[in-house]
Design a protein around this motif. Structure first.
Motif, PDB file in Angstrom:
ATOM      1  N   MET A   1      68.490  54.938  86.976  1.00 32.58           N
ATOM      2  CA  MET A   1      67.649  54.689  85.819  1.00 32.58           C
ATOM      3  C   MET A   1      68.415  55.087  84.556  1.00 32.58           C
ATOM      4  SD  MET A   1      63.746  55.756  85.391  1.00 32.58           S
ATOM      5  CE  MET A   1      63.088  56.170  83.832  1.00 32.58           C
ATOM      6  N   ALA A   2      68.280  54.313  83.527  1.00 29.76           N
ATOM      7  CA  ALA A   2      68.989  54.553  82.268  1.00 29.76           C
ATOM      8  C   ALA A   2      68.457  55.800  81.569  1.00 29.76           C
ATOM      9  CB  ALA A   2      68.832  53.348  81.347  1.00 29.76           C
ATOM     10  N   GLU A   3      69.327  56.448  80.824  1.00 33.97           N
ATOM     11  CA  GLU A   3      68.934  57.594  79.998  1.00 33.97           C
ATOM     12  C   GLU A   3      68.408  57.042  78.675  1.00 33.97           C
ATOM     13  OE1 GLU A   3      68.164  61.430  79.021  1.00 33.97           O
ATOM     14  OE2 GLU A   3      69.024  60.791  80.932  1.00 33.97           O
ATOM     15  N   ILE A   4      67.102  57.080  78.488  1.00 31.06           N
ATOM     16  CA  ILE A   4      66.457  56.498  77.313  1.00 31.06           C
ATOM     17  C   ILE A   4      66.205  57.582  76.277  1.00 31.06           C
ATOM     18  CG2 ILE A   4      64.459  55.221  76.451  1.00 31.06           C
ATOM     19  CD1 ILE A   4      64.075  54.221  79.374  1.00 31.06           C
ATOM     20  N   THR A   5      66.583  57.311  75.046  1.00 31.80           N
ATOM     21  CA  THR A   5      66.272  58.190  73.923  1.00 31.80           C
ATOM     22  C   THR A   5      65.076  57.593  73.197  1.00 31.80           C
ATOM     23  OG1 THR A   5      68.602  58.795  73.709  1.00 31.80           O
ATOM     24  CG2 THR A   5      67.171  59.230  71.812  1.00 31.80           C
ATOM     25  N   TRP A   6      63.938  58.276  73.256  1.00 28.57           N
ATOM     26  CA  TRP A   6      62.696  57.777  72.662  1.00 28.57           C
ATOM     27  C   TRP A   6      62.540  58.285  71.236  1.00 28.57           C
ATOM     28  CZ3 TRP A   6      60.237  54.014  75.052  1.00 28.57           C
ATOM     29  CH2 TRP A   6      60.358  53.881  76.427  1.00 28.57           C
ATOM     30  N   GLU A   7      62.060  57.408  70.364  1.00 28.45           N
ATOM     31  CA  GLU A   7      61.718  57.804  68.999  1.00 28.45           C
ATOM     32  C   GLU A   7      60.324  58.426  69.010  1.00 28.45           C
ATOM     33  OE1 GLU A   7      62.825  55.552  65.824  1.00 28.45           O
ATOM     34  OE2 GLU A   7      64.735  55.049  66.738  1.00 28.45           O
ATOM     35  N   GLU A   8      59.951  59.030  67.896  1.00 28.85           N
ATOM     36  CA  GLU A   8      58.602  59.574  67.766  1.00 28.85           C
ATOM     37  C   GLU A   8      57.584  58.436  67.911  1.00 28.85           C
ATOM     38  OE1 GLU A   8      57.548  62.796  67.429  1.00 28.85           O
ATOM     39  OE2 GLU A   8      59.639  63.230  67.874  1.00 28.85           O
ATOM     40  N   PRO A   9      56.395  58.717  68.458  1.00 31.75           N
ATOM     41  CA  PRO A   9      55.384  57.664  68.612  1.00 31.75           C
ATOM     42  C   PRO A   9      54.967  57.068  67.267  1.00 31.75           C
ATOM     43  CG  PRO A   9      54.770  59.613  69.852  1.00 31.75           C
ATOM     44  CD  PRO A   9      55.950  59.993  69.008  1.00 31.75           C
ATOM     45  N   PHE A  10      54.695  55.790  67.283  1.00 34.64           N
ATOM     46  CA  PHE A  10      54.134  55.083  66.133  1.00 34.64           C
ATOM     47  C   PHE A  10      52.691  54.763  66.484  1.00 34.64           C
ATOM     48  CE2 PHE A  10      52.759  51.147  64.181  1.00 34.64           C
ATOM     49  CZ  PHE A  10      52.931  51.451  62.841  1.00 34.64           C
ATOM     50  N   CYS A  11      51.777  55.162  65.623  1.00 37.10           N
ATOM     51  CA  CYS A  11      50.353  54.944  65.877  1.00 37.10           C
ATOM     52  C   CYS A  11      49.748  54.154  64.727  1.00 37.10           C
ATOM     53  CB  CYS A  11      49.617  56.272  66.021  1.00 37.10           C
ATOM     54  SG  CYS A  11      50.263  57.317  67.330  1.00 37.10           S
ATOM     55  N   GLY A  12      49.253  52.969  65.026  1.00 36.53           N
ATOM     56  CA  GLY A  12      48.518  52.194  64.043  1.00 36.53           C
ATOM     57  C   GLY A  12      47.083  52.689  64.001  1.00 36.53           C
ATOM     58  N   GLU A  13      46.433  52.484  62.903  1.00 32.14           N
ATOM     59  CA  GLU A  13      45.056  52.947  62.748  1.00 32.14           C
ATOM     60  C   GLU A  13      44.151  52.267  63.773  1.00 32.14           C
ATOM     61  OE1 GLU A  13      41.750  52.908  59.257  1.00 32.14           O
ATOM     62  OE2 GLU A  13      43.828  53.232  58.686  1.00 32.14           O
ATOM     63  N   GLY A  14      43.515  53.069  64.620  1.00 34.45           N
ATOM     64  CA  GLY A  14      42.593  52.538  65.616  1.00 34.45           C
ATOM     65  C   GLY A  14      43.269  51.867  66.792  1.00 34.45           C
ATOM     66  N   ASN A  15      44.586  51.973  66.909  1.00 34.28           N
ATOM     67  CA  ASN A  15      45.320  51.321  67.992  1.00 34.28           C
ATOM     68  C   ASN A  15      46.000  52.349  68.884  1.00 34.28           C
ATOM     69  OD1 ASN A  15      44.863  48.615  67.100  1.00 34.28           O
ATOM     70  ND2 ASN A  15      46.294  48.995  65.463  1.00 34.28           N
ATOM     71  N   ASN A  16      46.498  51.876  70.010  1.00 31.72           N
ATOM     72  CA  ASN A  16      47.305  52.734  70.870  1.00 31.72           C
ATOM     73  C   ASN A  16      48.608  53.080  70.168  1.00 31.72           C
ATOM     74  OD1 ASN A  16      45.578  52.766  73.107  1.00 31.72           O
ATOM     75  ND2 ASN A  16      46.358  50.800  73.795  1.00 31.72           N
ATOM     76  N   CYS A  17      49.163  54.207  70.518  1.00 32.75           N
ATOM     77  CA  CYS A  17      50.465  54.610  69.995  1.00 32.75           C
ATOM     78  C   CYS A  17      51.547  54.037  70.921  1.00 32.75           C
ATOM     79  CB  CYS A  17      50.585  56.124  69.970  1.00 32.75           C
ATOM     80  SG  CYS A  17      49.362  56.924  68.917  1.00 32.75           S
ATOM     81  N   PHE A  18      52.650  53.633  70.344  1.00 33.56           N
ATOM     82  CA  PHE A  18      53.750  53.173  71.168  1.00 33.56           C
ATOM     83  C   PHE A  18      55.030  53.838  70.726  1.00 33.56           C
ATOM     84  CE2 PHE A  18      53.659  50.166  67.657  1.00 33.56           C
ATOM     85  CZ  PHE A  18      54.987  50.006  67.339  1.00 33.56           C
ATOM     86  N   ARG A  19      56.026  53.773  71.603  1.00 30.81           N
ATOM     87  CA  ARG A  19      57.322  54.381  71.343  1.00 30.81           C
ATOM     88  C   ARG A  19      58.413  53.346  71.578  1.00 30.81           C
ATOM     89  NH1 ARG A  19      57.870  60.243  73.841  1.00 30.81           N
ATOM     90  NH2 ARG A  19      59.323  60.418  72.118  1.00 30.81           N
ATOM     91  N   ILE A  20      59.452  53.452  70.784  1.00 33.31           N
ATOM     92  CA  ILE A  20      60.628  52.610  70.929  1.00 33.31           C
ATOM     93  C   ILE A  20      61.774  53.511  71.349  1.00 33.31           C
ATOM     94  CG2 ILE A  20      62.303  51.185  69.676  1.00 33.31           C
ATOM     95  CD1 ILE A  20      59.945  50.245  67.940  1.00 33.31           C
ATOM     96  N   GLY A  21      62.560  53.042  72.301  1.00 33.92           N
ATOM     97  CA  GLY A  21      63.694  53.816  72.772  1.00 33.92           C
ATOM     98  C   GLY A  21      64.924  52.935  72.924  1.00 33.92           C
ATOM     99  N   THR A  22      66.062  53.576  73.044  1.00 31.67           N
ATOM    100  CA  THR A  22      67.330  52.871  73.265  1.00 31.67           C
ATOM    101  C   THR A  22      68.157  53.654  74.281  1.00 31.67           C
ATOM    102  OG1 THR A  22      68.346  54.018  71.392  1.00 31.67           O
ATOM    103  CG2 THR A  22      67.426  51.841  70.950  1.00 31.67           C
ATOM    104  N   ASP A  23      69.133  52.973  74.856  1.00 35.51           N
ATOM    105  CA  ASP A  23      70.090  53.657  75.719  1.00 35.51           C
ATOM    106  C   ASP A  23      71.500  53.366  75.231  1.00 35.51           C
ATOM    107  OD1 ASP A  23      70.952  51.163  76.740  1.00 35.51           O
ATOM    108  OD2 ASP A  23      69.783  51.347  78.578  1.00 35.51           O
ATOM    109  N   LEU A  24      72.467  53.978  75.858  1.00 38.49           N
ATOM    110  CA  LEU A  24      73.862  53.836  75.429  1.00 38.49           C
ATOM    111  C   LEU A  24      74.472  52.489  75.805  1.00 38.49           C
ATOM    112  CD1 LEU A  24      75.163  57.422  76.255  1.00 38.49           C
ATOM    113  CD2 LEU A  24      74.509  56.473  74.027  1.00 38.49           C
ATOM    114  N   GLU A  25      73.762  51.687  76.590  1.00 39.38           N
ATOM    115  CA  GLU A  25      74.278  50.397  77.041  1.00 39.38           C
ATOM    116  C   GLU A  25      73.784  49.241  76.179  1.00 39.38           C
ATOM    117  OE1 GLU A  25      73.517  50.113  81.219  1.00 39.38           O
ATOM    118  OE2 GLU A  25      74.314  52.106  81.564  1.00 39.38           O
TER     119      GLU A  25
END
Length: 63
Positions: A1-25
């Motif tokens: 499994m890739a080593e994922i670096t996750w950013e802080e969660p982004f939360c829209g008003e009244g919506n689920n929070c999501f996260r964006i991540g990247t790996d070295l590849e």
């Protein structure tokens, strides 16, 4: 499994929070905050395009 670096969660008003991540590849990931084990993955360029399209209103019909 890739080593994922996750950013802080982004939360829209009244919506689920999501996260964006990247790996070295050069892959990008997006997941609901707290559910990072279940992510979608694509290239970083594909994620950039998705974010640009959302900001431009081209994905409003999906929301």
């Amino acid at each position: 499994m890739a080593e994922i670096t996750w950013e802080e969660p982004f939360c829209g008003e009244g919506n689920n929070c999501f996260r964006i991540g990247t790996d070295l590849e050069g892959n990008a990931y997006i997941a609901l905050a707290g559910q990072e084990d279940h992510y979608l993955t694509d290239t970083r360029e594909a994620l950039r395009t998705l974010i640009r399209d959302i900001k431009a209103g081209r994905a409003d019909h999906l929301l």
